[in-house]
Enzyme design. Structure first.
Site, PDB file in Angstrom:
ATOM      1  N   LYS A  47      -3.640   6.409  13.570  1.00 41.55           N
ATOM      2  CA  LYS A  47      -3.779   5.000  13.960  1.00 41.55           C
ATOM      3  C   LYS A  47      -2.761   4.596  15.037  1.00 41.55           C
ATOM      4  CE  LYS A  47      -5.867   3.502   9.603  1.00 41.55           C
ATOM      5  NZ  LYS A  47      -5.866   2.452   8.553  1.00 41.55           N
ATOM      6  N   TYR A  94     -15.362  -0.557  11.032  1.00 50.60           N
ATOM      7  CA  TYR A  94     -14.922  -1.134   9.760  1.00 50.60           C
ATOM      8  C   TYR A  94     -15.928  -2.159   9.212  1.00 50.60           C
ATOM      9  CZ  TYR A  94     -10.239   0.975   9.744  1.00 50.60           C
ATOM     10  OH  TYR A  94      -9.174   1.842   9.669  1.00 50.60           O
ATOM     11  N   ASN A 140      -0.837   1.684   8.374  1.00 50.80           N
ATOM     12  CA  ASN A 140      -0.641   2.802   7.449  1.00 50.80           C
ATOM     13  C   ASN A 140      -0.904   4.179   8.071  1.00 50.80           C
ATOM     14  OD1 ASN A 140      -3.388   2.627   7.504  1.00 50.80           O
ATOM     15  ND2 ASN A 140      -3.679   2.549   5.291  1.00 50.80           N
ATOM     16  N   HIS A 154      -6.145   7.311   8.853  1.00 51.17           N
ATOM     17  CA  HIS A 154      -7.383   6.955   8.152  1.00 51.17           C
ATOM     18  C   HIS A 154      -8.102   8.231   7.754  1.00 51.17           C
ATOM     19  CE1 HIS A 154     -11.338   5.280   7.277  1.00 51.17           C
ATOM     20  NE2 HIS A 154     -11.816   6.290   7.984  1.00 51.17           N
ATOM     21  N   GLU A 204     -18.972   7.970   9.922  1.00 48.29           N
ATOM     22  CA  GLU A 204     -17.797   7.849  10.799  1.00 48.29           C
ATOM     23  C   GLU A 204     -17.769   8.954  11.861  1.00 48.29           C
ATOM     24  OE1 GLU A 204     -15.094   5.593   7.407  1.00 48.29           O
ATOM     25  OE2 GLU A 204     -14.534   7.626   8.019  1.00 48.29           O
TER      26      GLU A 204
HETATM   27  P1  CMP Z   1      -8.256   2.653   6.026  1.00 46.68           P
HETATM   28  O1  CMP Z   1      -8.218   3.886   5.203  1.00 46.68           O
HETATM   29  O2  CMP Z   1      -8.341   2.826   7.496  1.00 46.68           O
HETATM   30  O3  CMP Z   1      -9.461   1.728   5.541  1.00 46.68           O
HETATM   31  C1  CMP Z   1      -9.452   0.335   5.641  1.00 46.68           C
HETATM   32  C2  CMP Z   1      -8.129  -0.189   6.059  1.00 46.68           C
HETATM   33  O4  CMP Z   1      -7.915  -1.549   5.786  1.00 46.68           O
HETATM   34  C3  CMP Z   1      -7.014   0.519   5.301  1.00 46.68           C
HETATM   35  O5  CMP Z   1      -6.911   1.826   5.723  1.00 46.68           O
HETATM   36  C4  CMP Z   1      -5.841  -0.375   5.593  1.00 46.68           C
HETATM   37  O6  CMP Z   1      -5.285  -0.126   6.879  1.00 46.68           O
HETATM   38  C5  CMP Z   1      -6.531  -1.731   5.600  1.00 46.68           C
HETATM   39  N1  CMP Z   1      -6.345  -2.419   4.332  1.00 46.68           N
HETATM   40  C6  CMP Z   1      -6.828  -2.085   3.130  1.00 46.68           C
HETATM   41  N2  CMP Z   1      -6.469  -2.976   2.203  1.00 46.68           N
HETATM   42  C7  CMP Z   1      -5.730  -3.906   2.838  1.00 46.68           C
HETATM   43  C8  CMP Z   1      -5.074  -5.076   2.416  1.00 46.68           C
HETATM   44  N3  CMP Z   1      -5.098  -5.479   1.148  1.00 46.68           N
HETATM   45  N4  CMP Z   1      -4.406  -5.777   3.350  1.00 46.68           N
HETATM   46  C9  CMP Z   1      -4.384  -5.381   4.639  1.00 46.68           C
HETATM   47  N5  CMP Z   1      -5.005  -4.264   5.091  1.00 46.68           N
HETATM   48  C10 CMP Z   1      -5.669  -3.538   4.192  1.00 46.68           C
END
Ligand code: CMP
Length: 138
Positions: free
Chosen positions: A9, A49, A112, A115, A126
């Site tokens: 990311k 998303y 984070n 992904h 995806e």
């Molecule tokens: P990802 O695995 O890319 O899938 C969806 C993304 O949404 C997740 O990683 C996080 O980056 C984001 N995400 C999931 N839950 C939350 C949350 N409660 N608050 C903010 N971002 C979130």
């Protein structure tokens, strides 16, 4: 053999952690089937998303995912989906186990670092969203 879809990311790319994450991918026995660096548009990130459209964090998530370049990949290994999710660690880095990518490189639940697809159907969607057949090796 199974394939999964992975993204390094914008936070991890901007912080110069893409190389370390790629090294972990190789060290853990994943074969890289496809890979590209790209800066997503809002429309592209919203489409990726789309399942999260109704979530309160959707707009922030799209803004984050478009703030800078990402590395998109297809990874192959036995049980690649689970293996990549285990290597990433929990979505929230506060809950991620020691040694996982999110424990090492994530800032918070949104920023984070990585992904990964959560199931075979999402991996198929995806993968097709990001890559065409000519971009896949092997
Ligand atoms: P990802 O695995 O890319 O899938 C969806 C993304 O949404 C997740 O990683 C996080 O980056 C984001 N995400 C999931 N839950 C939350 C949350 N409660 N608050 C903010 N971002 C979130």
């Amino acid at each position: 053999m199974q394939r999964t879809f992975a993204i390094i990311k914008p936070d991890a790319v901007a912080q110069g952690n893409a190389g370390a994450i790629l090294a972990e991918i190789e060290k853990n026995g994943f074969k890289i089937i496809a890979m590209k660096l790209m800066h997503l548009s809002r429309t592209q990130a919203e489409g990726f998303y789309a399942v999260h459209r109704e979530r309160p964090f959707f707009n922030d998530l799209v803004t984050f995912m478009t703030e800078g370049p990402v590395v998109a990949m297809i990874l192959q290994k036995e049980q690649a989906i689970k293996g990549w999710r285990d290597l990433m660690g929990a979505t929230n880095p506060e809950q991620a186990a020691e040694g996982t990518l999110r424990k090492r490189f994530a800032t918070n639940i949104e920023r984070n670092a990585v992904h990964g697809s959560d199931a075979e159907e999402t991996a198929a969607f995806e993968t097709r969203y990001f890559f065409n057949a000519m971009e896949m090796v092997g």
